[in-house]
Enzyme design. Structure first.
Site, PDB file in Angstrom:
ATOM      1  N   ARG A  46       0.851  -1.204   0.000  1.00 47.19           N
ATOM      2  CA  ARG A  46       0.000   0.000   0.000  1.00 47.19           C
ATOM      3  C   ARG A  46       0.885   1.252   0.000  1.00 47.19           C
ATOM      4  O   ARG A  46       0.573   2.257  -0.616  1.00 47.19           O
ATOM      5  CB  ARG A  46      -0.970   0.009   1.185  1.00 47.19           C
ATOM      6  CG  ARG A  46      -1.709   1.345   1.325  1.00 47.19           C
ATOM      7  CD  ARG A  46      -3.019   1.288   2.092  1.00 47.19           C
ATOM      8  NE  ARG A  46      -3.010   0.446   3.267  1.00 47.19           N
ATOM      9  CZ  ARG A  46      -2.432   0.741   4.425  1.00 47.19           C
ATOM     10  NH1 ARG A  46      -1.784   1.888   4.585  1.00 47.19           N
ATOM     11  NH2 ARG A  46      -2.467  -0.108   5.429  1.00 47.19           N
ATOM     12  N   TYR A  98     -16.581  15.652 -16.534  1.00 46.72           N
ATOM     13  CA  TYR A  98     -16.925  14.235 -16.434  1.00 46.72           C
ATOM     14  C   TYR A  98     -17.991  14.085 -15.341  1.00 46.72           C
ATOM     15  O   TYR A  98     -17.841  14.647 -14.245  1.00 46.72           O
ATOM     16  CB  TYR A  98     -15.655  13.455 -16.074  1.00 46.72           C
ATOM     17  CG  TYR A  98     -15.923  12.011 -15.778  1.00 46.72           C
ATOM     18  CD1 TYR A  98     -16.311  11.151 -16.792  1.00 46.72           C
ATOM     19  CD2 TYR A  98     -15.803  11.514 -14.493  1.00 46.72           C
ATOM     20  CE1 TYR A  98     -16.570   9.823 -16.523  1.00 46.72           C
ATOM     21  CE2 TYR A  98     -16.055  10.185 -14.210  1.00 46.72           C
ATOM     22  CZ  TYR A  98     -16.448   9.342 -15.238  1.00 46.72           C
ATOM     23  OH  TYR A  98     -16.705   8.030 -14.963  1.00 46.72           O
ATOM     24  N   ASP A 170      -7.558  18.157 -15.181  1.00 49.60           N
ATOM     25  CA  ASP A 170      -7.819  16.781 -15.618  1.00 49.60           C
ATOM     26  C   ASP A 170      -7.412  16.675 -17.084  1.00 49.60           C
ATOM     27  O   ASP A 170      -8.052  17.238 -17.958  1.00 49.60           O
ATOM     28  CB  ASP A 170      -9.311  16.459 -15.403  1.00 49.60           C
ATOM     29  CG  ASP A 170      -9.645  14.997 -15.689  1.00 49.60           C
ATOM     30  OD1 ASP A 170      -8.950  14.385 -16.526  1.00 49.60           O
ATOM     31  OD2 ASP A 170     -10.599  14.481 -15.090  1.00 49.60           O
ATOM     32  N   LYS A 195      -8.314   5.412 -19.436  1.00 48.09           N
ATOM     33  CA  LYS A 195      -8.599   5.891 -20.780  1.00 48.09           C
ATOM     34  C   LYS A 195      -7.341   5.767 -21.659  1.00 48.09           C
ATOM     35  O   LYS A 195      -6.891   4.673 -21.907  1.00 48.09           O
ATOM     36  CB  LYS A 195      -9.146   7.319 -20.697  1.00 48.09           C
ATOM     37  CG  LYS A 195     -10.208   7.515 -19.595  1.00 48.09           C
ATOM     38  CD  LYS A 195     -11.482   6.723 -19.811  1.00 48.09           C
ATOM     39  CE  LYS A 195     -12.415   6.707 -18.612  1.00 48.09           C
ATOM     40  NZ  LYS A 195     -12.800   7.968 -18.043  1.00 48.09           N
TER      41      LYS A 195
HETATM   42  C1  LIG Z   1     -13.294   8.469 -16.789  1.00 49.19           C
HETATM   43  C2  LIG Z   1     -12.921   9.810 -16.317  1.00 49.19           C
HETATM   44  C3  LIG Z   1     -12.677  10.068 -14.969  1.00 49.19           C
HETATM   45  C4  LIG Z   1     -12.872   9.003 -13.907  1.00 49.19           C
HETATM   46  O1  LIG Z   1     -11.961   7.969 -14.059  1.00 49.19           O
HETATM   47  P1  LIG Z   1     -12.260   6.424 -13.665  1.00 49.19           P
HETATM   48  O2  LIG Z   1     -10.996   5.742 -14.018  1.00 49.19           O
HETATM   49  O3  LIG Z   1     -13.449   5.996 -14.458  1.00 49.19           O
HETATM   50  O4  LIG Z   1     -12.565   6.410 -12.201  1.00 49.19           O
HETATM   51  C5  LIG Z   1     -12.267  11.337 -14.605  1.00 49.19           C
HETATM   52  N1  LIG Z   1     -12.123  12.320 -15.529  1.00 49.19           N
HETATM   53  C6  LIG Z   1     -12.362  12.097 -16.832  1.00 49.19           C
HETATM   54  C7  LIG Z   1     -12.186  13.218 -17.794  1.00 49.19           C
HETATM   55  C8  LIG Z   1     -12.775  10.851 -17.277  1.00 49.19           C
HETATM   56  O5  LIG Z   1     -13.018  10.657 -18.586  1.00 49.19           O
END
Ligand SMILES: *Cc1c(COP(=O)(O)O)cnc(C)c1O
Length: 377
Positions: A46, A98, A170, A195
């Site tokens: 962890r 998101y 982000d 992603k």
């Molecule tokens: C998918 C996504 C998230 C969240 O990520 P997860 O891996 O699904 O928890 C946050 N920001 C954006 C822009 C996303 O496309």
């Protein structure tokens, strides 16, 4: 080294120096010591694990940051980051985000005593007007999900100036291949590694990268204390995904340009939202702050019936949530990613029953267009 080479060679197997070309998966919960004060530098997975550490250091290098931190999902990364703030703090966020981030801020951050102000961060004067004495963070997404709005990151940083406000970006949609927000003034970069970084629609992951070690150390303490860390196997998948990040980003973007142009001339398509189109209102900002526009686009069709028909008729393109992977995915934000937002607000923001979002994969572009043509006919 350029980013294409960094994705492959930025780090060698750092832990044991055995020369493994592919990073080993250290599938262990704990690490033994030979005596008090002796040991490998690892104690408990962890806190740190060699495979995860490799993924963390790699993303920090790619994003031009000091520390990288890997979490079990993008939302776990965002949740850990928000532990930097205290009750009473005000956070400004982009209004188009998101859906999961919006839900986190509304349900969890507000309950924890933070005040969230949602504004259009593409409008710098709106950003300036929204800052108060209590503002401690600005959270932006660029391009936004699903409307592809662009925020001028360096512009927001200029407005923040010397104020004690953490700028969080982000960068999931562009990845470090096309944009590095830290070089524009962001303090923390966030990724849903699920992603483009992972890139194969096969694992969940989240990352934070910090612009300085003071923030990096604070977040490491939060990470090991709250515990939603990335597993060794998932870290391995992300490291493997990153090897082909440049190739995948280029191909997705090429395909996205072709599909956006094709959609624009289709009689049933009313509007195409893609950051690279000449009529995008913030094209110049995109060009200034990155080297590309990515592979995400949205479009509005003439009726909700058309939208539903498209989703049921697609064959090659899969009707599924998520984005940024090798396979093209079509999403219906109204009932999927953004269903959490109250209906009135969704519709006011253009996230209505006619809007479709496409994550363009790396298939042959003519095959993708043929699939769209059949679905739209
Ligand atoms: C998918 C996504 C998230 C969240 O990520 P997860 O891996 O699904 O928890 C946050 N920001 C954006 C822009 C996303 O496309």
């Amino acid at each position: 080294m350029k980013i294409e080479s960094l994705c492959l060679h930025a780090l060698r197997d750092v832990s044991q120096n055995k020369g493994a070309v592919s990073v080993p998966i250290y599938q262990t919960a704990t690490f033994s010591r030979s005596a008090v004060g002796e040991g490998s530098g690892y104690d408990y997975s962890r806190v740190q694990n060699p495979t995860r550490e490799h993924a963390e250091r790699l993303i920090a290098i790619l994003e031009n940051g000091t520390e990288g931190l890997a979490f079990s999902s993008g939302m776990a990364a965002i949740a850990a980051m928000m532990e930097l703030f205290s009750p009473g703090d005000e956070i400004i966020t982009s209004e188009d985000l998101y859906g999961g981030s919006l839900r986190y801020f509304d349900l969890i951050s507000e309950k924890n005593g933070l005040k969230i102000r949602r504004i259009n961060t593409s409008n710098l004067s709106a950003v300036e007007k929204s800052i108060t004495e209590k503002t401690r963070g600005i959270f932006i997404e660029s391009p936004t999900n699903p409307m592809m709005n662009i925020t001028d990151i360096a512009g927001v940083k200029r407005i923040i100036g010397e104020r004690p406000i953490i700028l969080m970006a982000d960068n999931t949609f562009l990845s470090p291949y096309f944009c590095r927000p830290i070089t524009l003034g962001a303090d923390i970069v966030i990724h849903s590694g699920t992603k483009y970084l992972g890139g194969h629609n096969d694992t969940l992951a989240g990352f934070l990268v910090t612009a300085n070690s003071e923030l990096g150390e604070k977040l490491k303490l939060i990470q090991k204390t709250t515990g939603a860390v990335l597993s060794p196997f998932d870290a391995f998948l992300i490291i493997r995904g990153i090897k082909t990040l440049p190739l995948r980003m280029e191909k997705s973007q090429d395909n996205a340009f072709k599909i956006a142009a094709w959609l624009k001339q289709h009689a049933r398509v009313k509007k195409v939202y893609y950051a690279g189109l000449p009529d995008h209102p913030d094209l110049e900002v995109s060009k200034r702050q990155g080297t590309g526009f990515g592979g995400m686009l949205s479009f509005s069709v003439d009726s909700s019936e058309t939208a539903e028909r498209v989703l049921s008729r697609l064959n090659l393109i899969l009707f599924a949530e998520s984005l940024g992977g090798t396979e093209s995915l079509m999403t219906y934000p109204f009932t999927q990613t953004h269903s959490y937002i109250p209906e009135e607000e969704r519709i006011a923001r253009g996230i209505d029953r006619k809007l479709l979002r496409l994550s363009v994969g790396i298939e042959d572009p003519d095959d993708l267009i043929e699939d769209l043509a059949n679905a739209l006919s």
